[in-house]
Structures are given as structure tokens and as C-alpha cells.
Write a protein that holds these residues in place. Structure first.
Motif, PDB file in Angstrom:
ATOM      1  N   HIS A  50      71.536  84.843 -69.708  1.00 16.49           N
ATOM      2  CA  HIS A  50      70.687  85.944 -69.285  1.00 16.49           C
ATOM      3  C   HIS A  50      69.444  85.922 -70.147  1.00 16.49           C
ATOM      4  N   ARG A  51      68.303  85.699 -69.550  1.00 13.39           N
ATOM      5  CA  ARG A  51      67.082  85.545 -70.334  1.00 13.39           C
ATOM      6  C   ARG A  51      66.030  86.527 -69.839  1.00 13.39           C
ATOM      7  N   PRO A  52      65.936  87.733 -70.417  1.00 13.37           N
ATOM      8  CA  PRO A  52      64.895  88.671 -70.021  1.00 13.37           C
ATOM      9  C   PRO A  52      63.520  88.096 -70.313  1.00 13.37           C
ATOM     10  N   ALA A  53      62.536  88.510 -69.543  1.00 19.50           N
ATOM     11  CA  ALA A  53      61.178  88.030 -69.768  1.00 19.50           C
ATOM     12  C   ALA A  53      60.656  88.562 -71.087  1.00 19.50           C
ATOM     13  N   PRO A  54      60.009  87.708 -71.884  1.00 22.94           N
ATOM     14  CA  PRO A  54      59.531  88.165 -73.188  1.00 22.94           C
ATOM     15  C   PRO A  54      58.352  89.107 -73.073  1.00 22.94           C
ATOM     16  N   SER A  55      58.224  90.013 -74.031  1.00 21.80           N
ATOM     17  CA  SER A  55      57.062  90.875 -74.128  1.00 21.80           C
ATOM     18  C   SER A  55      56.702  91.004 -75.595  1.00 21.80           C
ATOM     19  N   PRO A  56      55.428  91.358 -75.895  1.00 15.62           N
ATOM     20  CA  PRO A  56      55.002  91.360 -77.287  1.00 15.62           C
ATOM     21  C   PRO A  56      55.799  92.328 -78.143  1.00 15.62           C
ATOM     22  N   TRP A  57      56.152  91.868 -79.344  1.00 13.63           N
ATOM     23  CA  TRP A  57      56.820  92.693 -80.356  1.00 13.63           C
ATOM     24  C   TRP A  57      56.636  92.032 -81.689  1.00 13.63           C
ATOM     25  N   GLN A  58      56.286  92.789 -82.699  1.00 12.77           N
ATOM     26  CA  GLN A  58      56.104  92.230 -84.026  1.00 12.77           C
ATOM     27  C   GLN A  58      57.177  92.762 -84.954  1.00 12.77           C
ATOM     28  N   SER A 197      67.213  95.236 -89.103  1.00 14.30           N
ATOM     29  CA  SER A 197      67.093  94.247 -90.180  1.00 14.30           C
ATOM     30  C   SER A 197      67.352  92.844 -89.672  1.00 14.30           C
ATOM     31  N   VAL A 198      68.407  92.679 -88.902  1.00 15.45           N
ATOM     32  CA  VAL A 198      68.757  91.369 -88.349  1.00 15.45           C
ATOM     33  C   VAL A 198      67.643  90.848 -87.453  1.00 15.45           C
ATOM     34  N   ARG A 199      67.120  91.721 -86.601  1.00 14.40           N
ATOM     35  CA  ARG A 199      66.075  91.290 -85.679  1.00 14.40           C
ATOM     36  C   ARG A 199      64.814  90.845 -86.423  1.00 14.40           C
ATOM     37  N   ALA A 200      64.459  91.576 -87.475  1.00 12.64           N
ATOM     38  CA  ALA A 200      63.238  91.254 -88.202  1.00 12.64           C
ATOM     39  C   ALA A 200      63.380  90.004 -89.065  1.00 12.64           C
ATOM     40  N   ASN A 201      64.574  89.791 -89.605  1.00 15.74           N
ATOM     41  CA  ASN A 201      64.735  88.750 -90.619  1.00 15.74           C
ATOM     42  C   ASN A 201      65.172  87.389 -90.101  1.00 15.74           C
ATOM     43  N   TYR A 202      65.823  87.330 -88.944  1.00 15.53           N
ATOM     44  CA  TYR A 202      66.469  86.072 -88.568  1.00 15.53           C
ATOM     45  C   TYR A 202      66.077  85.522 -87.203  1.00 15.53           C
ATOM     46  N   TYR A 203      65.058  86.086 -86.577  1.00 16.30           N
ATOM     47  CA  TYR A 203      64.680  85.625 -85.240  1.00 16.30           C
ATOM     48  C   TYR A 203      63.179  85.418 -85.136  1.00 16.30           C
ATOM     49  N   PRO A 204      62.747  84.480 -84.294  1.00 18.00           N
ATOM     50  CA  PRO A 204      61.305  84.300 -84.092  1.00 18.00           C
ATOM     51  C   PRO A 204      60.716  85.503 -83.362  1.00 18.00           C
ATOM     52  N   GLY A 205      59.490  85.800 -83.663  1.00 12.15           N
ATOM     53  CA  GLY A 205      58.788  86.881 -82.992  1.00 12.15           C
ATOM     54  C   GLY A 205      57.438  86.380 -82.497  1.00 12.15           C
ATOM     55  N   PRO A 206      56.871  87.110 -81.517  1.00 13.33           N
ATOM     56  CA  PRO A 206      57.402  88.320 -80.906  1.00 13.33           C
ATOM     57  C   PRO A 206      58.632  88.025 -80.057  1.00 13.33           C
ATOM     58  N   ASN A 207      59.485  89.048 -79.902  1.00  8.83           N
ATOM     59  CA  ASN A 207      60.646  88.891 -79.044  1.00  8.83           C
ATOM     60  C   ASN A 207      60.933  90.194 -78.317  1.00  8.83           C
ATOM     61  N   GLU A 208      61.754  90.095 -77.315  1.00  8.15           N
ATOM     62  CA  GLU A 208      62.146  91.269 -76.535  1.00  8.15           C
ATOM     63  C   GLU A 208      63.649  91.448 -76.652  1.00  8.15           C
ATOM     64  N   ARG A 209      64.076  92.680 -76.757  1.00  7.79           N
ATOM     65  CA  ARG A 209      65.503  92.974 -76.889  1.00  7.79           C
ATOM     66  C   ARG A 209      65.981  93.792 -75.701  1.00  7.79           C
ATOM     67  N   GLU A 210      67.085  93.362 -75.123  1.00  9.73           N
ATOM     68  CA  GLU A 210      67.769  94.140 -74.086  1.00  9.73           C
ATOM     69  C   GLU A 210      69.147  94.512 -74.633  1.00  9.73           C
ATOM     70  N   VAL A 211      69.418  95.796 -74.716  1.00  8.56           N
ATOM     71  CA  VAL A 211      70.690  96.272 -75.239  1.00  8.56           C
ATOM     72  C   VAL A 211      71.736  96.251 -74.130  1.00  8.56           C
ATOM     73  N   LEU A 212      72.857  95.597 -74.403  1.00 12.22           N
ATOM     74  CA  LEU A 212      73.949  95.506 -73.440  1.00 12.22           C
ATOM     75  C   LEU A 212      75.028  96.560 -73.709  1.00 12.22           C
ATOM     76  N   ARG A 213      75.307  96.806 -74.988  1.00  8.45           N
ATOM     77  CA  ARG A 213      76.293  97.818 -75.381  1.00  8.45           C
ATOM     78  C   ARG A 213      75.831  98.492 -76.658  1.00  8.45           C
ATOM     79  N   ASP A 214      75.968  99.805 -76.705  1.00  6.76           N
ATOM     80  CA  ASP A 214      75.645 100.574 -77.894  1.00  6.76           C
ATOM     81  C   ASP A 214      76.570 101.783 -77.870  1.00  6.76           C
ATOM     82  N   GLU A 215      77.782 101.619 -78.414  1.00  4.03           N
ATOM     83  CA  GLU A 215      78.799 102.642 -78.183  1.00  4.03           C
ATOM     84  C   GLU A 215      79.868 102.653 -79.267  1.00  4.03           C
ATOM     85  N   ALA A 216      80.476 103.834 -79.398  1.00  6.14           N
ATOM     86  CA  ALA A 216      81.624 103.975 -80.290  1.00  6.14           C
ATOM     87  C   ALA A 216      82.823 103.267 -79.682  1.00  6.14           C
ATOM     88  N   THR A 217      83.667 102.731 -80.547  1.00  9.42           N
ATOM     89  CA  THR A 217      84.873 102.052 -80.099  1.00  9.42           C
ATOM     90  C   THR A 217      85.895 102.125 -81.229  1.00  9.42           C
TER      91      THR A 217
END
Length: 285
Positions: A50-58, A197-217
Motif C-alpha cells: 500500500h503506497r499512499p501518494a507522497p506529500s510535503p512534510w519536513q 521521534s521514530v518518523r523524524a529520526n529514521y526515515y527519509p523526508g519529506p514523507n507522508e503518513r497514513e495511520v492504519l491503527r491507533d487504539e488501546a488493546t
């Protein structure tokens, strides 16, 4: 089997005969990574990237340019020496319908003891499945987000523009101070800080993020929070154009919660299913 021939891409029983293991067939050649058969990796079917289209992000906190290193900044080549060798697929019985051999880069690295089925992280207070042949013991230094690290990984690209390596990984450790943990009930606040922190430190930018799950479990009966996402980018010098990843913060009853981090670049999208499989099999010690 000597090769599925015209079979569609998907998981098939390991052509080398490893019991209970499957290997990805892309329609023309075999993956170099084995994985156990089971949920998310059933034989005969595959996963779609699944590859969402990139959009600017710093990134808010640029580190070593904007490249992703294997979790810890600056510890890449000193902790583990990785030798890359050319291996011809088919020399161990993995046939293809293509008369020209497929050459893949296979890293060597620290291996687990024979008979290992679980990775036990005593410091974090959790254990989770070892995924078998092709996954190496994570022996790099602790990342910024945890005070120690255990886990497994393999290299998907030897050199990226920042001079490090790109990897698939499943690692864990106790969450370091400063990421929002204030005891039971602060799982969500902690994981939100960790995710940035993970997004800023370990991935190339700019990048786009799509959240698939954000929930208590719950994980093995313990309160937890899971944050699963897809990052995509369009950056020269990277084989991957995105990655599927998940962070899981688990309240183990200790002073610091456990963090489980799972990441699979879309160059190996056939392994996306192991994310759910590993999360579902975590034991709290």
C-alpha cells in the motif's frame, strides 16, 4: 518443490524443505527470506503493498540529514560487520522458470542459537516469535527511544544516501525517559511521542503518513496501545518508496513500559503479515 513455474506470486512451502516454513515467489524468483507459515503468510497468497501518494512534510528533528538508520543514530557500522555476498537463487534447489539466474544480496550477521523459537527481552519484560532463517540477531546499539534493545532484522539495502543501511526489523526495549510515560493510562501519550521521534529520526523526508491503527488493546492480558502506519516518500537513492510499521507500548507493570517496534519496507511487502502475527504472539514475562 523445484519452482511453481507459472504459479502466481504468493507464499509457497520452502523449496529447500525447511519444515513449517514458507518462501515468497514473485512470479519469477524466490525471496531470500524465510518466514513461518501462519496468519498473514498463508501459502498460495501474498500481500499487496500500500503506497499512499507522497506529500510535503519536513521532520521536526532532522538527524544525520533525513535518512533512516537502523534505529540508533551513528551506531551502524561499528557494532556489526555485515558482509554482502552474491548468491544465485537456485543453487540450493530453488528453481525458476527463467533460465538466467537471479542474483540477490544476502547479508550475513549474528545468528540466533539453534532451536531458538522466541526472542526474550528480559529488560523490557516481553518475549515474541523469532521468524527464522534470513532474520539476524539485532546487535546494534540501543536507539534513542529505549534504554536497551533486543530483536531481529535483515538488511534490505546496503547503502542509503546518509551512509547507513535500510533494514526490516522487529525490536524491543524499555522506553527511555522523556517520551511521556507517567504510569498506567499514559500509553497513548507515550506512543504519540515515540511515533513522532521514530518518523523524524529514521526515515527519509519529506514523507507522508497514513495511520492504519491507533487504539488501546491488551497484550497477553497487559494494557497496551498499538499504533500502525504506512509512511511513503519519493527520495532518490532509496530502493523502498515506503514502509509499513507498528509501535506497541505495553504496560508490563515495571517502571518503564516495553516498546515493540516492527517495520517492513515495501520492497518486502510480502512480509507485511508478520506484523500482526508477532503482535498477537507477544508474551509478558
Amino acid at each position: 518443490m523445484s519452482g511453481p513455474g507459472a504459479a502466481p506470486p504468493g507464499y509457497y512451502p520452502d523449496p529447500d524443505g525447511a519444515p513449517g516454513m514458507v518462501r515468497w515467489w514473485d512470479g519469477g524468483g524466490w525471496s531470500d527470506v524465510l518466514t513461518p507459515a501462519g496468519p498473514g503468510v498463508s501459502t498460495g497468497r501474498g500481500e499487496t503493498a500500500h503506497r499512499p501518494a507522497p506529500s510535503p512534510w519536513q521532520p521536526a528533528v532532522p538527524v544525520r540529514g533525513h535518512g533512516r538508520t537502523p534505529w540508533v543514530v551513528g551506531a551502524v557500522v561499528t557494532a556489526v560487520v555485515v558482509l554482502v555476498v552474491a548468491v544465485v537463487v537456485g543453487t540450493t534447489g530453488r528453481g525458476t522458470s527463467n533460465p538466467s539466474p537471479t542474483v540477490v544480496a544476502v547479508p550475513t550477521g549474528p545468528t540466533f542459537a539453534p532451536g531458538t523459537v522466541q526472542i526474550v527481552d528480559e529488560d523490557a519484560g516481553i518475549a515474541y516469535p523469532y521468524l527464522g532463517d534470513g532474520w539476524y540477531q539485532y546487535a546494534l546499539g540501543a536507539p534513542l527511544e529505549t534504554t536497551s534493545v533486543q530483536g531481529q532484522y535483515f538488511i534490505t539495502q546496503d547503502t542509503v544516501p546518509d551512509g547507513g543501511e535500510f533494514i526490516a526489523q522487529i525490536t524491543s526495549g524499555p522506553v527511555a525517559e522523556g517520551y511521556g510515560w507517567s504510569g498506567a493510562g499514559s500509553e497513548q501519550a507515550t506512543i504519540e511521542t515515540l511515533a513522532e521521534s521514530v518518523r523524524a529520526n529514521y526515515y527519509p523526508g519529506p514523507n507522508e503518513r497514513e495511520v492504519l491503527r491507533d487504539e488501546a488493546t491488551t497484550v497477553d492480558g497487559a494494557p497496551a496501545w498499538v499504533y500502525e502506519f504506512v509512511l511513503s516518500w519519493d527520495t532518490a537513492g532509496y530502493d523502498a518508496t515506503g514502509e509499513r510499521a507498528a509501535l506497541v507500548v505495553i504496560d508490563t507493570g515495571r517502571a518503564a513500559p516495553a516498546l515493540l517496534y516492527l517495520s517492513i519496507p515495501n520492497t518486502h511487502a510480502e512480509l507485511y503479515g508478520v506484523i500482526d502475527r508477532v503482535i498477537g504472539a507477544v508474551d509478558v514475562l
